[in-house]
Design a protein around this motif. Structure first.
Motif, PDB file in Angstrom:
ATOM      1  N   UNK A   1     -15.803   6.699  -0.503  1.00 54.90           N
ATOM      2  CA  UNK A   1     -15.889   5.253  -0.375  1.00 54.90           C
ATOM      3  C   UNK A   1     -16.277   4.666  -1.721  1.00 54.90           C
ATOM      4  N   UNK A   2     -15.585   3.607  -2.127  1.00 53.78           N
ATOM      5  CA  UNK A   2     -15.919   2.942  -3.388  1.00 53.78           C
ATOM      6  C   UNK A   2     -15.672   1.456  -3.251  1.00 53.78           C
ATOM      7  N   UNK A   3     -16.440   0.692  -4.013  1.00 53.73           N
ATOM      8  CA  UNK A   3     -16.251  -0.752  -4.084  1.00 53.73           C
ATOM      9  C   UNK A   3     -15.120  -0.966  -5.074  1.00 53.73           C
ATOM     10  N   UNK A   4     -13.928  -1.152  -4.565  1.00 58.65           N
ATOM     11  CA  UNK A   4     -12.744  -1.172  -5.413  1.00 58.65           C
ATOM     12  C   UNK A   4     -12.413  -2.591  -5.852  1.00 58.65           C
ATOM     13  N   UNK A   5     -12.642  -2.869  -7.110  1.00 61.94           N
ATOM     14  CA  UNK A   5     -12.348  -4.180  -7.668  1.00 61.94           C
ATOM     15  C   UNK A   5     -10.838  -4.407  -7.687  1.00 61.94           C
ATOM     16  N   UNK A   6     -10.435  -5.634  -7.543  1.00 66.71           N
ATOM     17  CA  UNK A   6      -9.005  -5.966  -7.465  1.00 66.71           C
ATOM     18  C   UNK A   6      -8.195  -5.381  -8.623  1.00 66.71           C
ATOM     19  N   UNK A   7      -8.648  -5.477  -9.877  1.00 65.08           N
ATOM     20  CA  UNK A   7      -7.836  -4.912 -10.965  1.00 65.08           C
ATOM     21  C   UNK A   7      -7.636  -3.393 -10.862  1.00 65.08           C
ATOM     22  N   UNK A   8      -8.504  -2.698 -10.101  1.00 64.19           N
ATOM     23  CA  UNK A   8      -8.382  -1.248  -9.981  1.00 64.19           C
ATOM     24  C   UNK A   8      -7.464  -0.805  -8.839  1.00 64.19           C
ATOM     25  N   UNK A   9      -7.053  -1.720  -8.002  1.00 64.56           N
ATOM     26  CA  UNK A   9      -6.237  -1.331  -6.852  1.00 64.56           C
ATOM     27  C   UNK A   9      -4.920  -0.693  -7.263  1.00 64.56           C
ATOM     28  N   UNK A  10      -4.279  -1.207  -8.288  1.00 67.69           N
ATOM     29  CA  UNK A  10      -3.013  -0.630  -8.745  1.00 67.69           C
ATOM     30  C   UNK A  10      -3.207   0.817  -9.203  1.00 67.69           C
ATOM     31  N   UNK A  11      -4.292   1.070  -9.928  1.00 66.23           N
ATOM     32  CA  UNK A  11      -4.599   2.444 -10.364  1.00 66.23           C
ATOM     33  C   UNK A  11      -4.911   3.337  -9.165  1.00 66.23           C
ATOM     34  N   UNK A  12      -5.605   2.776  -8.182  1.00 64.95           N
ATOM     35  CA  UNK A  12      -5.908   3.522  -6.962  1.00 64.95           C
ATOM     36  C   UNK A  12      -4.614   3.976  -6.288  1.00 64.95           C
ATOM     37  N   UNK A  13      -3.660   3.071  -6.132  1.00 65.64           N
ATOM     38  CA  UNK A  13      -2.400   3.409  -5.470  1.00 65.64           C
ATOM     39  C   UNK A  13      -1.642   4.495  -6.228  1.00 65.64           C
ATOM     40  N   UNK A  14      -1.748   4.516  -7.550  1.00 64.51           N
ATOM     41  CA  UNK A  14      -1.093   5.564  -8.348  1.00 64.51           C
ATOM     42  C   UNK A  14      -1.763   6.920  -8.147  1.00 64.51           C
ATOM     43  N   UNK A  15      -3.106   6.916  -7.981  1.00 60.19           N
ATOM     44  CA  UNK A  15      -3.865   8.161  -7.929  1.00 60.19           C
ATOM     45  C   UNK A  15      -3.908   8.792  -6.543  1.00 60.19           C
ATOM     46  N   UNK A  16      -3.781   7.976  -5.516  1.00 58.52           N
ATOM     47  CA  UNK A  16      -3.965   8.481  -4.156  1.00 58.52           C
ATOM     48  C   UNK A  16      -2.681   9.129  -3.645  1.00 58.52           C
ATOM     49  N   UNK A  17      -2.826  10.272  -3.016  1.00 58.77           N
ATOM     50  CA  UNK A  17      -1.683  10.950  -2.404  1.00 58.77           C
ATOM     51  C   UNK A  17      -1.833  10.988  -0.891  1.00 58.77           C
ATOM     52  N   UNK A  18      -3.026  10.705  -0.424  1.00 60.41           N
ATOM     53  CA  UNK A  18      -3.300  10.736   1.007  1.00 60.41           C
ATOM     54  C   UNK A  18      -2.832   9.447   1.660  1.00 60.41           C
ATOM     55  N   UNK A  19      -2.343   9.571   2.868  1.00 61.49           N
ATOM     56  CA  UNK A  19      -1.991   8.391   3.650  1.00 61.49           C
ATOM     57  C   UNK A  19      -3.199   7.916   4.452  1.00 61.49           C
ATOM     58  N   UNK A  20      -4.291   8.664   4.381  1.00 63.93           N
ATOM     59  CA  UNK A  20      -5.459   8.363   5.203  1.00 63.93           C
ATOM     60  C   UNK A  20      -6.459   7.536   4.411  1.00 63.93           C
ATOM     61  N   UNK A  21      -6.142   6.275   4.215  1.00 60.43           N
ATOM     62  CA  UNK A  21      -7.096   5.373   3.585  1.00 60.43           C
ATOM     63  C   UNK A  21      -6.912   3.985   4.167  1.00 60.43           C
ATOM     64  N   UNK A  22      -7.980   3.213   4.090  1.00 61.92           N
ATOM     65  CA  UNK A  22      -7.861   1.823   4.498  1.00 61.92           C
ATOM     66  C   UNK A  22      -8.961   1.005   3.822  1.00 61.92           C
ATOM     67  N   UNK A  23      -8.771  -0.288   3.852  1.00 56.26           N
ATOM     68  CA  UNK A  23      -9.697  -1.229   3.241  1.00 56.26           C
ATOM     69  C   UNK A  23     -10.412  -1.987   4.364  1.00 56.26           C
ATOM     70  N   UNK A  24     -11.578  -1.497   4.795  1.00 52.77           N
ATOM     71  CA  UNK A  24     -12.285  -2.206   5.861  1.00 52.77           C
ATOM     72  C   UNK A  24     -12.799  -3.557   5.370  1.00 52.77           C
ATOM     73  N   UNK A  25     -12.856  -4.496   6.258  1.00 53.99           N
ATOM     74  CA  UNK A  25     -13.353  -5.830   5.891  1.00 53.99           C
ATOM     75  C   UNK A  25     -14.866  -5.781   5.728  1.00 53.99           C
ATOM     76  N   UNK A  26     -15.347  -6.416   4.667  1.00 51.91           N
ATOM     77  CA  UNK A  26     -16.792  -6.501   4.410  1.00 51.91           C
ATOM     78  C   UNK A  26     -17.125  -7.968   4.213  1.00 51.91           C
ATOM     79  N   UNK A  27     -18.151  -8.411   4.860  1.00 53.35           N
ATOM     80  CA  UNK A  27     -18.533  -9.817   4.775  1.00 53.35           C
ATOM     81  C   UNK A  27     -19.486 -10.093   3.622  1.00 53.35           C
ATOM     82  N   UNK A  28     -20.319  -9.146   3.286  1.00 52.78           N
ATOM     83  CA  UNK A  28     -21.353  -9.370   2.278  1.00 52.78           C
ATOM     84  C   UNK A  28     -20.799  -9.386   0.862  1.00 52.78           C
TER      85      UNK A  28
END
Length: 167
Positions: free
Chosen positions: A56-83
């Motif tokens: 689990x990581x606090x993924x800043x918007x500019x890092x999302x593109x890099x995340x998509x390049x690095x991830x090979x698993x289909x098992x991920x999601x972005x849960x909603x956080x209110x805080x």
């Protein structure tokens, strides 16, 4: 966990835990680990993972593109956080996927060096909402469950476990 690849120091779980990041409810041991690259991290995680893990990581918007390049698993999601508008990503990896995930672990090392809040639950017994409460990691360890909370400077990690580890 006998390895000369990284340093390991035993700490007091009640007095030395980083209280700005964690809430300790149940656990016996706390270690501080220092490793230098993603191979050391993969080796440590693989050695202690019996079934699967959550990253689990606090993924800043500019890092999302890099995340998509690095991830090979289909098992991920972005849960909603209110805080505080934090955007967490939860990634599930099975033990057999660990050695094939070096690019993803390289990405993890990259984000923790950027002071991105990141933690790993080894052998989880629940979902992300069981571990992340009010933007803190809830340490309530059950059998074989272990939690790694990375230091903000990326130099090491706090390792929570119910097992005594040897140097």
């Amino acid at each position: 966990m006998t390895s000369d690849k990284f340093e390991m120091d035993e700490l007091n779980i009640l007095t030395d835990a980083p209280i700005e990041k964690v809430e300790v409810l149940a656990g016996k041991y706390l270690y501080y680990l220092q490793f230098t690259n993603q191979t050391d991290l993969i080796d440590m995680v693989a050695k202690h993972t019996l079934t699967n893990l959550i990253v689990c990581m606090d993924l800043l918007v500019p890092l999302k593109e890099e995340f998509y390049k690095a991830i090979r698993s289909e098992k991920y999601h972005f849960p909603k956080r209110e805080k505080r508008g934090l955007q967490y990503v939860e990634v599930w990896l099975e033990e057999i996927d660990l050695k094939q995930s070096s690019e993803f672990f390289r990405f993890i090392m990259f984000v923790i060096e950027l002071n991105v809040f990141t933690f790993i639950v080894l052998n989880p017994r629940g979902q992300l909402h069981d571990y992340l409460v009010n933007d803190k990691v809830r340490i309530h360890l059950r059998e074989n469950e272990e939690i790694v909370v990375f230091d903000y400077d990326g130099a090491g990690a706090f390792y929570f476990t119910n097992k005594r580890l040897s140097h």
